[in-house]
Design an enzyme around this catalytic site. Structure first.
Site, mmCIF file in Angstrom:
data_model
loop_
_atom_site.group_PDB
_atom_site.id
_atom_site.type_symbol
_atom_site.label_atom_id
_atom_site.label_comp_id
_atom_site.label_asym_id
_atom_site.label_seq_id
_atom_site.Cartn_x
_atom_site.Cartn_y
_atom_site.Cartn_z
ATOM 1 N N THR A 33 45.183 40.050 21.661
ATOM 2 C CA THR A 33 44.459 38.866 22.131
ATOM 3 C C THR A 33 43.348 38.539 21.145
ATOM 4 O O THR A 33 42.467 39.365 20.890
ATOM 5 C CB THR A 33 43.877 39.123 23.528
ATOM 6 O OG1 THR A 33 44.966 39.431 24.388
ATOM 7 C CG2 THR A 33 43.130 37.919 24.048
ATOM 8 N N ASN A 46 43.716 33.570 30.944
ATOM 9 C CA ASN A 46 42.931 34.654 31.543
ATOM 10 C C ASN A 46 41.627 34.147 32.136
ATOM 11 O O ASN A 46 41.205 34.592 33.200
ATOM 12 C CB ASN A 46 42.646 35.738 30.493
ATOM 13 C CG ASN A 46 43.699 36.834 30.537
ATOM 14 O OD1 ASN A 46 44.664 36.728 31.293
ATOM 15 N ND2 ASN A 46 43.517 37.861 29.748
ATOM 16 N N CYS A 99 40.596 43.521 30.050
ATOM 17 C CA CYS A 99 40.943 42.172 29.593
ATOM 18 C C CYS A 99 39.962 41.092 30.052
ATOM 19 O O CYS A 99 39.341 40.443 29.209
ATOM 20 C CB CYS A 99 42.344 41.813 30.054
ATOM 21 S SG CYS A 99 43.602 42.795 29.234
ATOM 22 N N ARG A 130 38.371 51.456 32.490
ATOM 23 C CA ARG A 130 37.529 50.669 31.581
ATOM 24 C C ARG A 130 36.974 49.441 32.302
ATOM 25 O O ARG A 130 37.713 48.739 32.985
ATOM 26 C CB ARG A 130 38.336 50.239 30.349
ATOM 27 C CG ARG A 130 38.604 51.378 29.387
ATOM 28 C CD ARG A 130 39.498 50.951 28.262
ATOM 29 N NE ARG A 130 40.827 50.612 28.724
ATOM 30 C CZ ARG A 130 41.752 50.009 27.964
ATOM 31 N NH1 ARG A 130 41.467 49.690 26.720
ATOM 32 N NH2 ARG A 130 42.948 49.745 28.446
HETATM 33 C C1 UDX Z 1 44.991 40.536 33.249
HETATM 34 C C2 UDX Z 1 45.954 39.354 33.370
HETATM 35 O O1 UDX Z 1 46.397 39.249 34.734
HETATM 36 C C3 UDX Z 1 47.132 39.523 32.431
HETATM 37 O O2 UDX Z 1 47.982 38.402 32.490
HETATM 38 C C4 UDX Z 1 46.585 39.690 31.003
HETATM 39 O O3 UDX Z 1 47.603 39.859 30.071
HETATM 40 C C5 UDX Z 1 45.621 40.855 30.946
HETATM 41 O O4 UDX Z 1 44.569 40.663 31.905
HETATM 42 P P1 UDX Z 1 44.910 43.040 34.159
HETATM 43 O O5 UDX Z 1 43.614 43.199 33.443
HETATM 44 O O6 UDX Z 1 45.918 44.126 34.036
HETATM 45 O O7 UDX Z 1 45.668 41.702 33.692
HETATM 46 O O8 UDX Z 1 44.578 42.895 35.707
HETATM 47 P P2 UDX Z 1 44.683 41.814 36.858
HETATM 48 O O9 UDX Z 1 45.763 42.205 37.796
HETATM 49 O O10 UDX Z 1 44.724 40.440 36.348
HETATM 50 O O11 UDX Z 1 43.279 42.070 37.593
HETATM 51 C C6 UDX Z 1 42.039 41.958 36.888
HETATM 52 C C7 UDX Z 1 40.864 42.221 37.797
HETATM 53 O O12 UDX Z 1 40.721 41.188 38.760
HETATM 54 C C8 UDX Z 1 40.943 43.520 38.600
HETATM 55 O O13 UDX Z 1 39.683 44.137 38.567
HETATM 56 C C9 UDX Z 1 41.274 43.064 40.012
HETATM 57 O O14 UDX Z 1 40.772 43.938 40.983
HETATM 58 C C10 UDX Z 1 40.557 41.710 40.057
HETATM 59 N N1 UDX Z 1 41.155 40.756 41.011
HETATM 60 C C11 UDX Z 1 42.417 40.280 40.821
HETATM 61 C C12 UDX Z 1 40.384 40.270 42.072
HETATM 62 O O15 UDX Z 1 39.223 40.667 42.262
HETATM 63 N N2 UDX Z 1 40.931 39.342 42.907
HETATM 64 C C13 UDX Z 1 42.192 38.853 42.752
HETATM 65 O O16 UDX Z 1 42.591 37.995 43.549
HETATM 66 C C14 UDX Z 1 42.960 39.342 41.669
#
Ligand code: UDX
Length: 433
Positions: A121, A207, A259, A326
């Site tokens: 990214t 994102n 991310c 992380r």
């Molecule tokens: C994210 C993107 O979803 C993905 O497409 C990208 O490539 C990398 O970043 P990821 O970091 O694995 O993926 O996690 P994700 O499932 O998106 O959740 C991120 C954070 O948001 C988590 O801390 C989760 O608890 C929080 N979250 C997610 C919420 O608080 N509420 C929600 O409704 C969804």
């Protein structure tokens, strides 16, 4: 096809394994010999459902290879993917030194036409810099640079790669585009073809939009708490509008992980650099920070003094189905509790080993099960959305606690059920019962 992946971390390893699974021949490169030795022994450095099996099967089938030599890797693949870390700098902008180094290394060893794909990214216009760099160090070589961002979520990375919503390929040459189409031919997913800058922007914009959705519902949750409305119902009601959708409208203690926080900061930084500040995203960041503070205030309001209190915390990882801690909000929360003198015992299905490596580890206890964690606790906090937390025997949880108070930072439990069981229950954006 013969493909090379430079950088065998989260993205590189999973991408390489999935490419091999669909029949390509893949060489994964990493400059860390210990990591490559482990991978050659079949040991996977991260917890990701389905990944170990994929790696083992494809190594046995001879389609997945590992090496520490960039030269060997670049020689091997027709398409060379760069999947190295792009860490944040203190001002939020991205440190692109690893990308630049790999670009120079590729230029130094390249002997024939290559498509060089940026998978990491990166901020918009990085592809231009990679092109300039390779041209500078290999002025006579033919090559094309492509942007092909990944959208995989930790915890379902294999599934996201095997069955993606979309594949984005940003290229400025037909020759490179044709090869990229061939790479992705085995995947059943719509392919969006763009220029390089647009592809780079899609990743950051996607994102940050998801983070914006989370901050939006979290801001709404504050209004729900102040007014007596229930954020779960509000999310359901607005999510039923197909234009909005219910996904990523789960109120909680905020987003974390490797991310979102980094990518949003990077998008803010590049927008500033380009002279078009994305101030909306600064608000998204602020709401995310405030959300945890508001949650801690609610805990303080209920418990009065946190010092000397025995507090059980369920969850250390930044979300469920991963061992990744992380930028985990759960860790930030525990740090804040410890700073106020609370005695914290934490339990996580997968994140404990990683958390034991933190400086904070010496100041907290780790339990082996969710149930052991609540023994003698004066309050229980749910910090991560692991499904197993929902399935606990809460009558037993209550028996083990000194005072049956639950602060649910992920709205996992049903307030009415908790009330009937005799708990004082406080979620996010819903009234205390
Ligand atoms: C994210 C993107 O979803 C993905 O497409 C990208 O490539 C990398 O970043 P990821 O970091 O694995 O993926 O996690 P994700 O499932 O998106 O959740 C991120 C954070 O948001 C988590 O801390 C989760 O608890 C929080 N979250 C997610 C919420 O608080 N509420 C929600 O409704 C969804």
């Amino acid at each position: 096809m013969k493909l090379t992946i430079i950088g065998s971390g989260y993205v590189g390893l999973t991408t390489g394994a999935c490419f091999a699974e669909v029949g390509h021949h893949v060489m994964c490169v990493d400059n860390n010999p210990a990591k490559i030795e482990k991978l050659l022994r079949g040991e996977i450095p991260i917890y990701e459902p389905g990944l170990e099996e994929l790696v083992t099967n494809n190594v046995s089938a001879g389609r997945l290879k590992f090496t520490t030599s960039t030269e060997e890797g670049v020689e091997y693949g027709d398409v060379v993917f760069i999947a190295v870390p792009t860490p944040p700098q203190p001002d939020g902008s991205v440190d692109l030194r690893f990308i630049e180094k790999v670009a120079r290394e590729i230029a130094a060893v390249m002997k024939s036409y290559k498509v060089i794909v940026d998978k990491s990214t990166v901020p918009v216009k990085t592809g231009e810099k990679v092109t300039e760099t390779i041209k500078r160090y290999a002025p006579t070589m033919e090559f094309d640079v492509v942007s092909n961002p990944e959208f995989l979520r930790e915890g379902c990375a294999v599934e996201d790669l095997m069955k993606p919503d979309r594949i984005v390929i940003g290229a400025n040459s037909d020759r490179a585009m044709a090869l990229m189409q061939k790479v992705y031919a085995p995947f059943v997913a719509p392919v969006l073809v763009t220029d390089i800058n647009s592809a780079e922007l899609i990743k950051h914009a996607a994102n940050s939009f998801l983070a914006l959705k989370i901050s939006y519902i979290n801001a709404v949750s504050a209004i729900c708490e102040a007014s007596g409305a229930d954020v779960e119902k509000v999310a359901e009601g607005i999510g039923m509008d197909k234009r909005i959708g219910r996904h990523f409208l789960n109120a909680g203690i905020g987003y974390g992980g490797s991310c979102f926080p980094k990518d949003i900061a990077a998008f803010v930084a590049i927008s500033d650099q380009l002279g078009v500040p994305f101030t909306l995203l600064k608000e998204v960041q602020k709401i995310n920070k405030d959300q945890l503070q508001r949650f801690i205030k609610n805990i303080r309001d209920a418990l009065w003094v946190l010092g000397d209190k025995k507090i059980a915390v369920w969850g250390l990882t930044f979300k469920n189905n991963t061992d990744d801690i992380r930028s985990s909000v759960a860790i930030d929360l525990i740090e804040a509790l410890v700073a106020e003198g609370a005695h914290v015992t934490a339990y996580d299905p997968k994140g404990t080993e990683n958390a034991k490596g933190l400086p904070l580890a010496g100041q907290i206890k780790f339990a082996d099960s969710a149930m052991d964690c609540v023994d003698g606790a004066e309050a229980l906090i749910i910090a991560t959305e692991w499904p197993e937390f929902k399935q606990q025997d809460f009558a037993e949880v209550k028996r083990r606690m000194v005072a049956p108070i639950v602060f649910d930072g992920r709205n996992l439990l049903h307030p009415e059920t908790m009330k009937e069981l005799g708990f004082t229950y406080r979620g996010i954006g819903r009234a205390q019962v």
